[in-house]
Design a protein around this motif. Structure first.
Motif, PDB file in Angstrom:
ATOM      1  N   THR A  94       0.822  -1.215   0.000  1.00 27.15           N
ATOM      2  CA  THR A  94       0.000   0.000   0.000  1.00 27.15           C
ATOM      3  C   THR A  94       0.858   1.268   0.000  1.00 27.15           C
ATOM      4  OG1 THR A  94      -1.798   1.143   1.134  1.00 27.15           O
ATOM      5  CG2 THR A  94      -0.254  -0.030   2.550  1.00 27.15           C
ATOM      6  N   LYS A 117       2.005   2.425  -6.707  1.00 27.85           N
ATOM      7  CA  LYS A 117       1.564   1.597  -7.831  1.00 27.85           C
ATOM      8  C   LYS A 117       0.545   2.295  -8.723  1.00 27.85           C
ATOM      9  CE  LYS A 117      -0.562  -1.294  -5.276  1.00 27.85           C
ATOM     10  NZ  LYS A 117      -0.351  -0.650  -3.984  1.00 27.85           N
ATOM     11  N   SER A 128      -6.682  -3.064  -9.915  1.00 23.80           N
ATOM     12  CA  SER A 128      -7.337  -4.255  -9.356  1.00 23.80           C
ATOM     13  C   SER A 128      -7.768  -4.031  -7.908  1.00 23.80           C
ATOM     14  CB  SER A 128      -6.436  -5.483  -9.467  1.00 23.80           C
ATOM     15  OG  SER A 128      -5.272  -5.327  -8.681  1.00 23.80           O
ATOM     16  N   ARG A 164     -11.893  -2.990  -3.271  1.00 20.78           N
ATOM     17  CA  ARG A 164     -12.481  -1.884  -2.506  1.00 20.78           C
ATOM     18  C   ARG A 164     -13.978  -1.768  -2.776  1.00 20.78           C
ATOM     19  NH1 ARG A 164      -8.961   2.153  -0.365  1.00 20.78           N
ATOM     20  NH2 ARG A 164      -6.778   1.575  -0.642  1.00 20.78           N
ATOM     21  N   SER A 198      -8.756  -5.362   2.389  1.00 22.40           N
ATOM     22  CA  SER A 198      -7.643  -6.277   2.622  1.00 22.40           C
ATOM     23  C   SER A 198      -8.103  -7.511   3.407  1.00 22.40           C
ATOM     24  CB  SER A 198      -6.460  -5.561   3.272  1.00 22.40           C
ATOM     25  OG  SER A 198      -6.453  -5.698   4.658  1.00 22.40           O
ATOM     26  N   ALA A 211      -9.987  -9.699   0.833  1.00 24.05           N
ATOM     27  CA  ALA A 211      -9.038 -10.162  -0.184  1.00 24.05           C
ATOM     28  C   ALA A 211      -8.336 -11.455   0.231  1.00 24.05           C
ATOM     29  CB  ALA A 211      -8.002  -9.084  -0.472  1.00 24.05           C
ATOM     30  N   ARG A 265     -11.455 -13.911  -4.291  1.00 26.19           N
ATOM     31  CA  ARG A 265     -10.404 -13.778  -5.308  1.00 26.19           C
ATOM     32  C   ARG A 265     -10.815 -14.497  -6.588  1.00 26.19           C
ATOM     33  NH1 ARG A 265      -6.373 -11.130  -2.831  1.00 26.19           N
ATOM     34  NH2 ARG A 265      -5.339 -10.990  -4.826  1.00 26.19           N
ATOM     35  N   ARG A 307      -1.633  -6.565  -6.177  1.00 19.97           N
ATOM     36  CA  ARG A 307      -0.767  -7.366  -5.307  1.00 19.97           C
ATOM     37  C   ARG A 307      -0.312  -8.643  -6.003  1.00 19.97           C
ATOM     38  NH1 ARG A 307      -2.318  -3.490  -3.180  1.00 19.97           N
ATOM     39  NH2 ARG A 307      -2.288  -2.870  -0.992  1.00 19.97           N
ATOM     40  N   ASP A 308      -1.140  -9.131  -6.932  1.00 19.56           N
ATOM     41  CA  ASP A 308      -0.862 -10.436  -7.558  1.00 19.56           C
ATOM     42  C   ASP A 308      -0.952 -10.374  -9.071  1.00 19.56           C
ATOM     43  OD1 ASP A 308      -3.575  -9.988  -7.748  1.00 19.56           O
ATOM     44  OD2 ASP A 308      -4.147 -12.051  -7.279  1.00 19.56           O
ATOM     45  N   MET A 309      -0.718  -9.192  -9.637  1.00 21.25           N
ATOM     46  CA  MET A 309      -0.811  -9.054 -11.097  1.00 21.25           C
ATOM     47  C   MET A 309       0.249  -9.919 -11.778  1.00 21.25           C
ATOM     48  SD  MET A 309      -3.385  -7.078 -11.569  1.00 21.25           S
ATOM     49  CE  MET A 309      -4.025  -7.988 -10.201  1.00 21.25           C
ATOM     50  N   ARG A 325       0.471   8.541   2.064  1.00 21.42           N
ATOM     51  CA  ARG A 325      -0.950   8.292   2.299  1.00 21.42           C
ATOM     52  C   ARG A 325      -1.561   9.464   3.060  1.00 21.42           C
ATOM     53  NH1 ARG A 325      -2.515   5.667  -0.950  1.00 21.42           N
ATOM     54  NH2 ARG A 325      -2.647   3.457  -0.530  1.00 21.42           N
ATOM     55  N   ARG A 349      -1.928  -3.864   7.410  1.00 24.94           N
ATOM     56  CA  ARG A 349      -2.308  -4.227   6.041  1.00 24.94           C
ATOM     57  C   ARG A 349      -1.160  -4.980   5.362  1.00 24.94           C
ATOM     58  NH1 ARG A 349      -4.829  -1.283   1.576  1.00 24.94           N
ATOM     59  NH2 ARG A 349      -5.020   0.645   2.746  1.00 24.94           N
ATOM     60  N   ASP A 399      -1.517  -8.700   3.899  1.00 28.95           N
ATOM     61  CA  ASP A 399      -1.283  -8.935   2.474  1.00 28.95           C
ATOM     62  C   ASP A 399      -0.126  -9.897   2.215  1.00 28.95           C
ATOM     63  OD1 ASP A 399      -3.367  -7.216   1.966  1.00 28.95           O
ATOM     64  OD2 ASP A 399      -2.145  -5.580   1.170  1.00 28.95           O
ATOM     65  N   ARG A 401      -1.000 -13.837   4.023  1.00 26.34           N
ATOM     66  CA  ARG A 401      -2.168 -14.656   3.705  1.00 26.34           C
ATOM     67  C   ARG A 401      -1.759 -15.858   2.856  1.00 26.34           C
ATOM     68  NH1 ARG A 401      -4.570  -9.970  -0.033  1.00 26.34           N
ATOM     69  NH2 ARG A 401      -3.409 -10.443  -1.930  1.00 26.34           N
TER      70      ARG A 401
HETATM   71  O1  CDP Z   1      -4.005   1.641  -2.665  1.00 29.16           O
HETATM   72  P1  CDP Z   1      -3.615   0.525  -1.769  1.00 29.16           P
HETATM   73  O2  CDP Z   1      -2.346  -0.131  -2.169  1.00 29.16           O
HETATM   74  O3  CDP Z   1      -3.671   0.844  -0.329  1.00 29.16           O
HETATM   75  O4  CDP Z   1      -4.722  -0.589  -1.874  1.00 29.16           O
HETATM   76  P2  CDP Z   1      -5.405  -1.180  -3.146  1.00 29.16           P
HETATM   77  O5  CDP Z   1      -4.420  -1.549  -4.183  1.00 29.16           O
HETATM   78  O6  CDP Z   1      -6.519  -0.304  -3.529  1.00 29.16           O
HETATM   79  O7  CDP Z   1      -5.983  -2.548  -2.545  1.00 29.16           O
HETATM   80  C1  CDP Z   1      -6.802  -2.605  -1.401  1.00 29.16           C
HETATM   81  C2  CDP Z   1      -6.646  -3.993  -0.784  1.00 29.16           C
HETATM   82  O8  CDP Z   1      -7.101  -4.960  -1.717  1.00 29.16           O
HETATM   83  C3  CDP Z   1      -5.204  -4.383  -0.481  1.00 29.16           C
HETATM   84  O9  CDP Z   1      -4.843  -4.148   0.865  1.00 29.16           O
HETATM   85  C4  CDP Z   1      -5.147  -5.865  -0.773  1.00 29.16           C
HETATM   86  O10 CDP Z   1      -5.400  -6.624   0.377  1.00 29.16           O
HETATM   87  C5  CDP Z   1      -6.283  -6.102  -1.721  1.00 29.16           C
HETATM   88  N1  CDP Z   1      -5.802  -6.397  -3.075  1.00 29.16           N
HETATM   89  C6  CDP Z   1      -5.445  -7.687  -3.366  1.00 29.16           C
HETATM   90  O11 CDP Z   1      -5.488  -8.549  -2.505  1.00 29.16           O
HETATM   91  N2  CDP Z   1      -5.054  -8.032  -4.617  1.00 29.16           N
HETATM   92  C7  CDP Z   1      -4.979  -7.112  -5.574  1.00 29.16           C
HETATM   93  N3  CDP Z   1      -4.603  -7.475  -6.793  1.00 29.16           N
HETATM   94  C8  CDP Z   1      -5.299  -5.771  -5.290  1.00 29.16           C
HETATM   95  C9  CDP Z   1      -5.704  -5.435  -4.029  1.00 29.16           C
END
Ligand code: CDP
Ligand code: CDP
Length: 219
Positions: free
Chosen positions: A13, A17, A35, A40, A96, A99, A105, A126-128, A153, A176, A180, A183
């Motif tokens: 976070t 990104k 993603s 969210r 989160s 997720a 997922r 997170r997993d792209m 932030r 968070r 993340d 898990r």
């Molecule tokens: O902007 P920030 O990085 O805080 O969060 P986000 O990318 O908007 O994602 C929110 C939450 O969704 C993250 O804390 C992850 O737990 C989850 N997430 C995920 O698990 N896998 C993704 N591809 C994107 C988000």
């Protein structure tokens, strides 16, 4: 779709990104997948309907039928503009948590693949690079120190008119990160072959240039 190029940008976070992915997409004329917004949006619906975390099936149904649309930088849930609303910390924290649920997922899997359209896609999350687009032409893992991320932030929230406090943000951010990375399913980690970029002391634009340079070599 496998010939359509993908740039996967993952990281914790507030690593930058979203900002970097968006700018890279603009520069290349590519589509952009946020993603995290899908998690969210699902979280926002769950909070409003008071769907508990224990109801994995119910949460997965929300994700599967997410009435989401993205147009010109705006995010809509059904016909409601929720671009700002989903950035609230409460929504991010709930995102989160849901997720970590495999059924959620799974429900968002196909939806994400659908964003891969010509001429190309920049996807952040997170997993792209590890799960959704493991054959991406370029994988980037962005990092930054916890302090730098909390500061970013904080500034973002204040600029958007939310109230914020650095101490709370730091502890939310650490919680968070833990959720993340620890898990069982699709944990946050650099994909094989990912380029690592520590942006603690870089501007977003410098990070963008670095990514574009890597992409030019990866093509
Ligand atoms: O902007 P920030 O990085 O805080 O969060 P986000 O990318 O908007 O994602 C929110 C939450 O969704 C993250 O804390 C992850 O737990 C989850 N997430 C995920 O698990 N896998 C993704 N591809 C994107 C988000
Ligand atoms: O998507 P993610 O949660 O990783 O981060 P973001 O929403 O893009 O937010 C990062 C914030 O830090 C934005 O306000 C950026 O302008 C700023 N920033 C950055 O993204 N990259 C840097 N190298 C420095 C600052």
């Amino acid at each position: 779709h496998s010939h359509i190029p993908v740039i996967a940008i993952d990281g914790p976070t507030a690593s930058g990104k979203g900002t970097v992915a968006h700018k890279v997409a603009d520069r290349l004329g590519f589509h952009y997948l946020d993603s995290g917004a899908l998690y969210r949006l699902t979280a926002l619906m769950a909070l409003r309907r008071a769907t508990p975390l224990s109801d994995e099936h119910g949460l997965a149904k929300l994700a599967e039928h997410l009435p989401a649309s993205f147009s010109g930088g705006e995010i809509l849930l059904a016909n409601e503009h929720v671009t700002q609303l989903i950035r609230a910390e409460e929504v991010g924290n709930m995102a989160s948590k849901i997720a970590a649920l495999p059924a959620v997922r799974q429900a968002l899997f196909a939806l994400q693949l659908g964003f891969r359209r010509a001429p190309g896609l920049v996807a952040d999350g997170r997993d792209m690079g590890t799960v959704i687009f493991p054959h991406a032409q370029l994988k980037v893992f962005l990092t930054a120190s916890t302090e730098a991320r909390a500061q970013r932030r904080y500034k973002q929230l204040i600029d958007k008119g939310f109230s914020a406090n650095i101490e709370d943000l730091l502890s939310d951010l650490k919680a968070r990160d833990d959720r993340d990375t620890c898990r069982a399913i699709a944990p946050l980690m650099p994909a094989e072959g990912a380029h690592l970029l520590d942006t603690s002391n870089m501007t977003a634009d410098e990070a963008v240039e670095e990514v574009l340079k890597w992409y030019a070599h990866a093509k």
